[in-house]
Design a protein around this motif. Sequence first.
Motif, PDB file in Angstrom:
ATOM      1  N   GLU A  38     -69.457 -17.844   2.967  1.00 25.22           N
ATOM      2  CA  GLU A  38     -68.255 -17.083   2.652  1.00 25.22           C
ATOM      3  C   GLU A  38     -68.580 -16.020   1.603  1.00 25.22           C
ATOM      4  O   GLU A  38     -68.150 -14.887   1.676  1.00 25.22           O
ATOM      5  CB  GLU A  38     -67.202 -18.063   2.131  1.00 25.22           C
ATOM      6  CG  GLU A  38     -65.803 -17.532   2.006  1.00 25.22           C
ATOM      7  CD  GLU A  38     -65.105 -17.439   3.352  1.00 25.22           C
ATOM      8  OE1 GLU A  38     -64.673 -16.322   3.654  1.00 25.22           O
ATOM      9  OE2 GLU A  38     -64.997 -18.447   4.072  1.00 25.22           O
ATOM     10  N   TYR A  81     -68.615 -16.266  11.480  1.00 28.23           N
ATOM     11  CA  TYR A  81     -68.507 -15.135  10.552  1.00 28.23           C
ATOM     12  C   TYR A  81     -69.077 -13.846  11.129  1.00 28.23           C
ATOM     13  O   TYR A  81     -69.165 -12.835  10.425  1.00 28.23           O
ATOM     14  CB  TYR A  81     -69.252 -15.462   9.247  1.00 28.23           C
ATOM     15  CG  TYR A  81     -68.527 -16.449   8.368  1.00 28.23           C
ATOM     16  CD1 TYR A  81     -67.334 -16.112   7.757  1.00 28.23           C
ATOM     17  CD2 TYR A  81     -69.039 -17.720   8.146  1.00 28.23           C
ATOM     18  CE1 TYR A  81     -66.673 -17.006   6.948  1.00 28.23           C
ATOM     19  CE2 TYR A  81     -68.383 -18.633   7.349  1.00 28.23           C
ATOM     20  CZ  TYR A  81     -67.196 -18.269   6.749  1.00 28.23           C
ATOM     21  OH  TYR A  81     -66.543 -19.156   5.944  1.00 28.23           O
ATOM     22  N   LYS A  99     -62.306 -26.742   8.303  1.00 27.47           N
ATOM     23  CA  LYS A  99     -62.611 -27.018   6.906  1.00 27.47           C
ATOM     24  C   LYS A  99     -62.505 -28.515   6.647  1.00 27.47           C
ATOM     25  O   LYS A  99     -61.673 -29.189   7.259  1.00 27.47           O
ATOM     26  CB  LYS A  99     -61.572 -26.289   6.050  1.00 27.47           C
ATOM     27  CG  LYS A  99     -61.959 -25.994   4.652  1.00 27.47           C
ATOM     28  CD  LYS A  99     -60.900 -25.062   4.037  1.00 27.47           C
ATOM     29  CE  LYS A  99     -61.210 -24.814   2.592  1.00 27.47           C
ATOM     30  NZ  LYS A  99     -60.220 -23.935   1.978  1.00 27.47           N
ATOM     31  N   ILE A 100     -63.336 -28.990   5.740  1.00 28.09           N
ATOM     32  CA  ILE A 100     -63.232 -30.380   5.305  1.00 28.09           C
ATOM     33  C   ILE A 100     -63.080 -30.367   3.785  1.00 28.09           C
ATOM     34  O   ILE A 100     -63.804 -29.634   3.096  1.00 28.09           O
ATOM     35  CB  ILE A 100     -64.510 -31.179   5.662  1.00 28.09           C
ATOM     36  CG1 ILE A 100     -64.700 -31.235   7.180  1.00 28.09           C
ATOM     37  CG2 ILE A 100     -64.450 -32.593   5.077  1.00 28.09           C
ATOM     38  CD1 ILE A 100     -66.029 -31.815   7.609  1.00 28.09           C
ATOM     39  N   ARG A 118     -71.679 -27.584 -10.435  1.00 26.89           N
ATOM     40  CA  ARG A 118     -71.623 -26.640  -9.326  1.00 26.89           C
ATOM     41  C   ARG A 118     -70.518 -27.023  -8.350  1.00 26.89           C
ATOM     42  O   ARG A 118     -69.790 -26.187  -7.845  1.00 26.89           O
ATOM     43  CB  ARG A 118     -72.950 -26.596  -8.598  1.00 26.89           C
ATOM     44  CG  ARG A 118     -72.877 -25.607  -7.456  1.00 26.89           C
ATOM     45  CD  ARG A 118     -74.108 -25.626  -6.613  1.00 26.89           C
ATOM     46  NE  ARG A 118     -75.270 -25.257  -7.407  1.00 26.89           N
ATOM     47  CZ  ARG A 118     -76.502 -25.635  -7.078  1.00 26.89           C
ATOM     48  NH1 ARG A 118     -76.697 -26.386  -6.042  1.00 26.89           N
ATOM     49  NH2 ARG A 118     -77.514 -25.265  -7.818  1.00 26.89           N
ATOM     50  N   ARG A 119     -70.447 -28.313  -8.137  1.00 26.63           N
ATOM     51  CA  ARG A 119     -69.418 -28.787  -7.223  1.00 26.63           C
ATOM     52  C   ARG A 119     -68.056 -28.275  -7.687  1.00 26.63           C
ATOM     53  O   ARG A 119     -67.281 -27.759  -6.922  1.00 26.63           O
ATOM     54  CB  ARG A 119     -69.464 -30.315  -7.209  1.00 26.63           C
ATOM     55  CG  ARG A 119     -68.397 -30.954  -6.399  1.00 26.63           C
ATOM     56  CD  ARG A 119     -68.773 -30.967  -4.929  1.00 26.63           C
ATOM     57  NE  ARG A 119     -67.633 -31.403  -4.158  1.00 26.63           N
ATOM     58  CZ  ARG A 119     -67.625 -31.414  -2.845  1.00 26.63           C
ATOM     59  NH1 ARG A 119     -68.679 -31.040  -2.168  1.00 26.63           N
ATOM     60  NH2 ARG A 119     -66.558 -31.815  -2.194  1.00 26.63           N
ATOM     61  N   SER A 161     -67.438 -25.791  -9.622  1.00 32.49           N
ATOM     62  CA  SER A 161     -67.292 -24.337  -9.562  1.00 32.49           C
ATOM     63  C   SER A 161     -67.045 -23.895  -8.128  1.00 32.49           C
ATOM     64  O   SER A 161     -66.346 -22.949  -7.864  1.00 32.49           O
ATOM     65  CB  SER A 161     -68.520 -23.658 -10.144  1.00 32.49           C
ATOM     66  OG  SER A 161     -69.602 -23.798  -9.254  1.00 32.49           O
ATOM     67  N   ASP A 162     -67.602 -24.645  -7.177  1.00 37.30           N
ATOM     68  CA  ASP A 162     -67.320 -24.311  -5.786  1.00 37.30           C
ATOM     69  C   ASP A 162     -65.840 -24.461  -5.492  1.00 37.30           C
ATOM     70  O   ASP A 162     -65.238 -23.656  -4.813  1.00 37.30           O
ATOM     71  CB  ASP A 162     -68.090 -25.238  -4.839  1.00 37.30           C
ATOM     72  CG  ASP A 162     -69.537 -24.815  -4.781  1.00 37.30           C
ATOM     73  OD1 ASP A 162     -69.816 -23.704  -5.230  1.00 37.30           O
ATOM     74  OD2 ASP A 162     -70.350 -25.614  -4.296  1.00 37.30           O
ATOM     75  N   THR A 191     -64.076 -21.586  -6.889  1.00 41.54           N
ATOM     76  CA  THR A 191     -64.265 -20.378  -6.104  1.00 41.54           C
ATOM     77  C   THR A 191     -63.406 -20.410  -4.863  1.00 41.54           C
ATOM     78  O   THR A 191     -62.820 -19.426  -4.471  1.00 41.54           O
ATOM     79  CB  THR A 191     -65.737 -20.271  -5.659  1.00 41.54           C
ATOM     80  OG1 THR A 191     -66.546 -20.593  -6.757  1.00 41.54           O
ATOM     81  CG2 THR A 191     -66.022 -18.867  -5.192  1.00 41.54           C
ATOM     82  N   ARG A 192     -63.371 -21.579  -4.261  1.00 45.22           N
ATOM     83  CA  ARG A 192     -62.619 -21.635  -3.036  1.00 45.22           C
ATOM     84  C   ARG A 192     -61.132 -21.417  -3.290  1.00 45.22           C
ATOM     85  O   ARG A 192     -60.433 -20.848  -2.482  1.00 45.22           O
ATOM     86  CB  ARG A 192     -62.857 -22.972  -2.322  1.00 45.22           C
ATOM     87  CG  ARG A 192     -64.103 -22.893  -1.452  1.00 45.22           C
ATOM     88  CD  ARG A 192     -64.193 -24.090  -0.563  1.00 45.22           C
ATOM     89  NE  ARG A 192     -64.704 -25.221  -1.293  1.00 45.22           N
ATOM     90  CZ  ARG A 192     -64.101 -26.389  -1.321  1.00 45.22           C
ATOM     91  NH1 ARG A 192     -62.970 -26.558  -0.667  1.00 45.22           N
ATOM     92  NH2 ARG A 192     -64.610 -27.384  -1.995  1.00 45.22           N
ATOM     93  N   LYS A 201     -60.514 -16.489   6.166  1.00 41.56           N
ATOM     94  CA  LYS A 201     -61.500 -17.451   5.695  1.00 41.56           C
ATOM     95  C   LYS A 201     -61.747 -18.489   6.788  1.00 41.56           C
ATOM     96  O   LYS A 201     -60.853 -18.816   7.553  1.00 41.56           O
ATOM     97  CB  LYS A 201     -60.988 -18.165   4.442  1.00 41.56           C
ATOM     98  CG  LYS A 201     -60.741 -17.234   3.270  1.00 41.56           C
ATOM     99  CD  LYS A 201     -62.035 -16.596   2.804  1.00 41.56           C
ATOM    100  CE  LYS A 201     -61.732 -15.482   1.809  1.00 41.56           C
ATOM    101  NZ  LYS A 201     -62.914 -14.678   1.523  1.00 41.56           N
ATOM    102  N   ASN A 202     -62.932 -19.022   6.804  1.00 46.61           N
ATOM    103  CA  ASN A 202     -63.305 -20.047   7.781  1.00 46.61           C
ATOM    104  C   ASN A 202     -62.832 -19.698   9.184  1.00 46.61           C
ATOM    105  O   ASN A 202     -62.134 -20.460   9.822  1.00 46.61           O
ATOM    106  CB  ASN A 202     -62.712 -21.403   7.398  1.00 46.61           C
ATOM    107  CG  ASN A 202     -63.122 -21.805   6.018  1.00 46.61           C
ATOM    108  OD1 ASN A 202     -64.304 -21.927   5.729  1.00 46.61           O
ATOM    109  ND2 ASN A 202     -62.148 -21.958   5.140  1.00 46.61           N
ATOM    110  N   ARG A 212     -63.489 -11.992  -7.873  1.00 44.71           N
ATOM    111  CA  ARG A 212     -64.319 -12.940  -8.582  1.00 44.71           C
ATOM    112  C   ARG A 212     -64.447 -12.633 -10.058  1.00 44.71           C
ATOM    113  O   ARG A 212     -64.737 -13.500 -10.854  1.00 44.71           O
ATOM    114  CB  ARG A 212     -65.704 -13.009  -7.953  1.00 44.71           C
ATOM    115  CG  ARG A 212     -66.042 -14.417  -7.530  1.00 44.71           C
ATOM    116  CD  ARG A 212     -67.449 -14.545  -7.070  1.00 44.71           C
ATOM    117  NE  ARG A 212     -67.892 -13.489  -6.218  1.00 44.71           N
ATOM    118  CZ  ARG A 212     -67.576 -13.337  -4.930  1.00 44.71           C
ATOM    119  NH1 ARG A 212     -66.834 -14.149  -4.354  1.00 44.71           N
ATOM    120  NH2 ARG A 212     -68.007 -12.353  -4.224  1.00 44.71           N
TER     121      ARG A 212
END
Lengths: 845, 245
Positions: free
Chosen positions: A558, A602, B62-63, B205-206, B208-209, B212-213, B224-225, B244
């Motif tokens: 993404e 994408y 998405k999951i 990181r998890r 922050s992901d 971000t999402r 998206k997706n 961002r």
Amino acid sequence: MSNWKTLLLRIGEKGPEYGTSSDFKDHIETCFGVIRREIERSGDQVSPYLLQCAEQLPHKIPLYGTLIGLLNLENEDFVRKIVESVQANFQVALDSGNCNSIRILLRFMTSLLCSKVVQPASLIVVFETLLSSAATTVDEEKGNPSWQAQADFYVICILSSLPWGGAELAEQVPDEIERVLVGIQAYLSIRKHSSSSGLNFFLKGESENSPSEKDFLEDLWDRTQSLASNGWKLDSVPRPHLSFEAQLVAGKFHELRPIKCMEPPSPPSDLSRENIGKQKHDALMRYPQRIRRLNIFPANKTEDVQPIDRFVVEEYLLDVLLYLNGCRKECASYMANLPVPFRYEYLMAETLFSQILLLPQPPFKTLYYTLVIMDLCKALPGAFPAVVAGAVRALFEKISDLDMESRTRLILWFSHHLSNFQFIWPWEEWSYVLDLPKWAPKRVFVQEVLQREVRLSYWDKIKQSIENASALEELLPAKAAPAYRYSLEEGKEKTEEHQLSAELNRKVKEKQSARDMMSWIEETIYPVHGFEVTLTVVVQTLLEIGSKSFTHMVTVLERYGQVFGKLCPDNDKQVMLLSQVSAYWKNNAQMTAVAMDRMMGYRLVSNQAIVRWVFSPENVDQFHVSDQPWEILGNALNKTYNRISDLRKDISNITKNVLVAEKASANARAELEAAESKLSLVEGEPVLGENPGKMKRLKSTVEKTGEAEVSLRESLEAKEALLNRALSETEALLLLLFQSFSAVLKERLPEPAKARSMEDLKSEDGNSSAMEVDSENGNPKKKTEIGEREQWCLSTLGYLTAFTRQYANEIWPHMEKLKLEVFSGEDVHPLFLQAIFSALQIPLQ
Amino acid sequence: MASLFKEQAKLSAYRDRRFSGTQEEFEEALRTSSTVYIGNVSFYTTEEQIYELFSRAGEIKKIIMGLDKNTKTPCGFCFVLFYSREDTEDAVKYVSGTILDDRPIRVDFDWGFQEGRQWGRGRSGGQVRDEYRTDYDPDILSLKELEAQRQLVDYGTGSLGDERRGGPRGGGEYGQGGSNRHGRGGDFHRKRQRDDDRYGRDNSRRNSDHETRRDSDHDMRPEKNPRFRESGDSDDDGEDDRKRS
């Protein structure tokens, strides 16, 4: 639910509703007692519910028929209305081509004859109308023989309702029913034997494919004749009306009115093979064959029942599957407790597997049949699991002949099934597949089942599950770590690429924008290291960052997908990109497939790039030993197809909305005009138009509705443009797909003179094959094993058939172009064409 | 189809307290949603396992793993978003009550994922539905199911003797099946290896992901997706950057 409804619904079942009795006669009497009172109280509600029960629980039709017969003795008017509704529904079903309703309602009417509700002669008229429509359809001059599927269907409906009333018809109107049977025989003599090639579960030898093999209707006719010669006696249809015969004779018949059958479309003006094939295809989609028999158990194992009883039980099972879909408990319970006096576990397993494997496709997803089989294993613990295992063994023995599409579904089902039963399976029985060459279908089957099991669970668990056949570990997929080239390990050389990767990694951590990252790549890496190194570093690094889970990967794509997009703007480069993805995920087939699928989503890679990558040499060599390239190709086709379906759905929705908006806008304009033409008094003076406030409101409504209409029309146009573009992309994709198949097959297939049929490939002497080397194992290869090149050809042709059949609907509109560019020409291999034509049901000349 | 028995079945036994609308709106959301809530998932089940199972119902968009709000590790539930409503219905009809990672999972229609719903709402930080459920005890159900299965798995080969079933494998699985809510069970270490500690090792990181999402979810274009993005849609770098920063 009120009591009378429960009684109707649960009639014939062992359960609290009917106390301890399991006798049909008791049930009918109890139910009748309650219903007759209920009709007086709320007559209007009873009849629709009763009809609904009869239609959705067709295995109980004789019970409902008898009940209605008893009601007929007391309340003729009520029953007359029921018969009228049945008939009206039947006509609606005929008009709309609703196969299930036509079939079930005809059966219901036949059953009503047993309980003296329907007049026999009028039922005969219904039969004869269907029959004469069928005969007209297959008539070359008056009808359209391409629509034989509809004609056959009508005749199948007549035959399949005879088990529910044949005896009564033979007794009450012997001459008339005889006339119907003679008519059916005459129909059978003018229709064409329907070839099932392209839809068979198993690749058959020529002998088995000969016209002497019966098609579905011919077979049903045989069964019916033997039923007739047995005095119409059978075990699988209960005859509860006999217990009430003395009362029922007093009932007054209701007459069925004549019906009207659907006329088939006119034949194509140009009677080319393709045009006829297309119409046949349309007819088959409209009137699909419900079942193809899967005879996998040896005759001494299956239940010894009359052929017609087998047919009836199949009908029961398929109808329960159809109508009780989504009602898990009831579905399993009805399937396990059919009203027949014999056991039918083997028959039930064959029926279920015939649905899982059905071509071109079953009515439901494999997932549904998987659930039903699990539930039946629980409902019939003593009997069913062993039968299922027997079916698996039998199918495994024939796996090399099984159609590729069916085989894939079997793998998906089996892995899922085992995952619900702790992965317990006697693998040791199959450990001998390791001695087979790596392309042997049995070996590939085991390998692919294990692959799917690992995906549903995890590596160590599956390794444990094959403990007592530990040799099979060799067939487990690699333990799934990605192949990251730039991991920083102590003592390992740190190359320049390592540094670039680390730098890139840092930029991601710092959340640099894709654009900044792109300019850094374009300025620093590309000019110095060239395209390949740049691509390797970027793919390896970004995929590594997204490697932790599906979501991590989606997040990276993404955010930084455009980097791939800018780096690989054309198909050539995208093919290289896909190779890099596959190199990174080489130990994990699932992530390879998922990554490519998302990248296509994408539009970082095109579907054409995927086709080209799948047909690149590294993958072509895998065609017969692994499902992976096929899975990826299948995903790409599926996504392309899903997008077209989405657009078609959108367009049909918007079109409806446009009509609504049009109407609203027209109404608003009319209202305004009407108001404008009116005279009204403003400050004592007559002026044209109503008072200003109202005029203003009306004008604004006209504007608003007009805008809404315009904006809907615009979005409709936009969607249509997208659909047109999607369709032309599909054409390009199909051209590429078939060209690719044709090219790789031409290289490997034996000369046309030596291979006229798939069978020739199987019997070909393996020693003549150049690719066949099996010194690795040191195992002297069994004579019966097929050579590597032959297996490669069989697998590839099998997949060609499978994809063509699956997307036949999308292929037909592009037939002209395909014919021109791929399917004609002297160097096209006849086996390539044969695979396609059989998949499309075009007769070979 | 099967309308005879449908009236008895409820859309979902669970009413989410976070849903702000009326009961009717809630039911309408469930009727049209293409999101499912999956409960009673093992803490060790990965997104990829969920992907493999649920993609058999249809293409997955998405999951979203449910995470313990304290430990930021999976805590037994997740959301799966499909592209089509029909596939969503099939997932509910055909997957609910079947086994994933030795546990009978439940699959319900969900009114739609919103940021924040991935965090467990239980007092302990975990999955609230299980904490407050009285009609449904996952541990008991799981043990019962496993026991029932054990009796069923008899393929009549003679080679699957009791020795095998009573062996070390058997014991371990019972432990795992019932261990979810009360400490981590028998095969903790084995699973840990497999997972490569994927959620624990890199919490920052998890998280922050997820941040971000959340940001990008507000950004409506390009989609998206996407199931398959239209070729006309181009990614707009500028806007992305602004989002961002």
